[in-house]
Design a protein around this motif. Structure first.
Motif, short mmCIF file in Angstrom:
data_model
loop_
_atom_site.label_atom_id
_atom_site.label_comp_id
_atom_site.label_asym_id
_atom_site.label_seq_id
_atom_site.Cartn_x
_atom_site.Cartn_y
_atom_site.Cartn_z
N ARG A 26 46.77 23.00 10.54
CA ARG A 26 45.65 22.63 11.43
C ARG A 26 45.94 21.25 12.00
NH1 ARG A 26 39.22 23.59 11.06
NH2 ARG A 26 38.61 22.04 12.63
N PHE A 27 45.80 21.13 13.33
CA PHE A 27 46.13 19.88 14.00
C PHE A 27 44.96 19.37 14.84
CE2 PHE A 27 47.29 23.47 16.59
CZ PHE A 27 46.84 23.15 17.86
N ALA A 31 36.68 22.63 17.18
CA ALA A 31 36.91 23.73 18.13
C ALA A 31 35.62 24.00 18.88
CB ALA A 31 37.36 24.98 17.38
N GLY A 32 35.76 24.27 20.17
CA GLY A 32 34.58 24.54 20.98
C GLY A 32 34.93 25.42 22.17
N VAL A 33 34.02 25.49 23.13
CA VAL A 33 34.17 26.34 24.31
C VAL A 33 33.76 25.54 25.54
CG1 VAL A 33 33.29 28.41 25.49
CG2 VAL A 33 33.73 28.46 23.03
N ALA A 34 34.48 25.74 26.63
CA ALA A 34 34.14 25.09 27.89
C ALA A 34 34.27 26.10 29.02
CB ALA A 34 35.05 23.90 28.16
N LEU A 44 40.29 22.93 21.65
CA LEU A 44 40.60 22.26 20.39
C LEU A 44 40.71 20.77 20.70
CD1 LEU A 44 43.36 24.66 18.99
CD2 LEU A 44 40.87 24.78 18.65
N ASP A 45 39.73 20.01 20.26
CA ASP A 45 39.64 18.58 20.60
C ASP A 45 39.71 18.38 22.11
OD1 ASP A 45 39.49 18.02 17.91
OD2 ASP A 45 41.63 17.54 17.72
N GLY A 46 39.04 19.28 22.83
CA GLY A 46 38.95 19.15 24.28
C GLY A 46 40.12 19.70 25.06
N ARG A 67 33.57 33.44 19.75
CA ARG A 67 34.11 34.15 18.59
C ARG A 67 35.51 33.64 18.26
NH1 ARG A 67 31.35 38.30 16.58
NH2 ARG A 67 33.17 39.06 15.47
N VAL A 68 36.32 33.45 19.30
CA VAL A 68 37.68 32.94 19.06
C VAL A 68 37.62 31.51 18.54
CG1 VAL A 68 39.86 32.33 20.17
CG2 VAL A 68 38.73 34.48 20.76
N ALA A 69 36.81 30.67 19.17
CA ALA A 69 36.71 29.28 18.73
C ALA A 69 36.23 29.18 17.29
CB ALA A 69 35.76 28.51 19.65
N ALA A 70 35.30 30.06 16.90
CA ALA A 70 34.80 30.04 15.53
C ALA A 70 35.91 30.35 14.53
CB ALA A 70 33.66 31.05 15.37
N GLU A 71 36.84 31.23 14.90
CA GLU A 71 37.97 31.53 14.01
C GLU A 71 38.84 30.29 13.82
OE1 GLU A 71 38.57 36.30 14.85
OE2 GLU A 71 39.93 34.85 15.78
#
Length: 253
Positions: A26-27, A31-34, A44-46, A67-71
């Motif tokens: 993990r780097f 995680a989020g969505v835009a 991932l960190d923007g 759903r992908v970001a949550a994984e």
């Protein structure tokens, strides 16, 4: 299916995020969505990670991206691809299915040509009666959607009409790459294009379809008991099918 590869262990790799021979680490912190041009990007960190083929991980709906970001957010010190089914579906749609839509649809139609629900057991009578009743209902459902499949018996092959198989292919090709990927992944789990289409269209839950696909196995278990390893495999397939059902709903189907 030959056009649906497993998730690459380097999925969405960033430079320097793992050492050769090590599991990916993990780097990122969050995680989020835009919302972006063309859909919704995992962040991932923007920054938007990429698929194994180097395509940005951009999804068609906010819910699929979440759903992908949550994984990704659930990963701890190292990335475990086996725990990322939505990421696998997204990467496969972006990297593979978009380039082989015709071939993928042909494979789905080929499953309909030997569809599980057209091959009830010859014996015992009780199992045959249950399969005739429960599978017959879904053959009727298929006919209502322009797919008229004829039942056979036992292992003797029953040739299906070209029109029925062409209709299955046409329904598959109506889907976007992300829905087509889900359908192509679900069909071999059931051995049935019809059960998978019923799940796609919301006429049947993935769990119920899974139970219908293994009426013979369930009957054998009732007679001889449950094997622990087989039960573990069954549970894994059921869970994966339910993830694909959720994927369909996240796509708005």
């Amino acid at each position: 299916m030959s056009h649906i590869p497993p998730l690459d262990p380097n999925v969405a790799a960033a430079k320097g995020f793992r050492e050769p021979g090590d599991r990916p680490k993990r780097f990122w912190k969050a995680a989020g969505v835009a919302e972006v041009e063309g859909g919704h990007a995992v962040q991932l960190d923007g920054r938007t990670p990429k698929t194994p083929a180097g395509r940005p991980l951009v999804l068609p709906t906010a819910e699929t991206a979440r759903r992908v970001a949550a994984e990704w957010d659930r990963q701890t010190e190292v990335i475990e691809p086996a725990t990322m089914p939505a990421t696998r579906l997204a990467s496969t749609a972006l990297d593979a299915v978009c380039l082989a839509r015709e071939a993928v649809a042909d494979e789905i139609a080929a499953y309909a040509g030997t569809d599980l629900i057209c091959y009830p057991a010859e014996a015992p009578t009780s199992l045959r009666a249950r399969q005739d009743a429960e599978w017959g209902r879904w053959r009727n459902w298929a006919a209502e959607h322009g797919i008229r499949l004829e039942p056979g018996s036992g292992i003797v092959h029953r040739t299906q009409s070209p029109e029925a198989l062409a209709r299955v292919k046409a329904l598959a090709l109506e889907l976007d790459d992300f829905a087509l990927t889900g359908l192509a992944s679900l069909v071999p789990m059931y051995g049935s294009a019809i059960l998978a289409l019923a799940v796609l269209k919301g006429a049947l839950s993935a769990e119920a379809a899974h139970d219908l696909s293994r009426l013979d196995e369930a009957f054998q278990e009732s007679q001889w008991g449950i094997d622990a390893e087989a039960a573990e495999r069954t549970a894994a397939i059921r869970a994966e099918a339910m993830e694909i059902d959720a994927w369909f709903r996240a796509l708005g189907l």
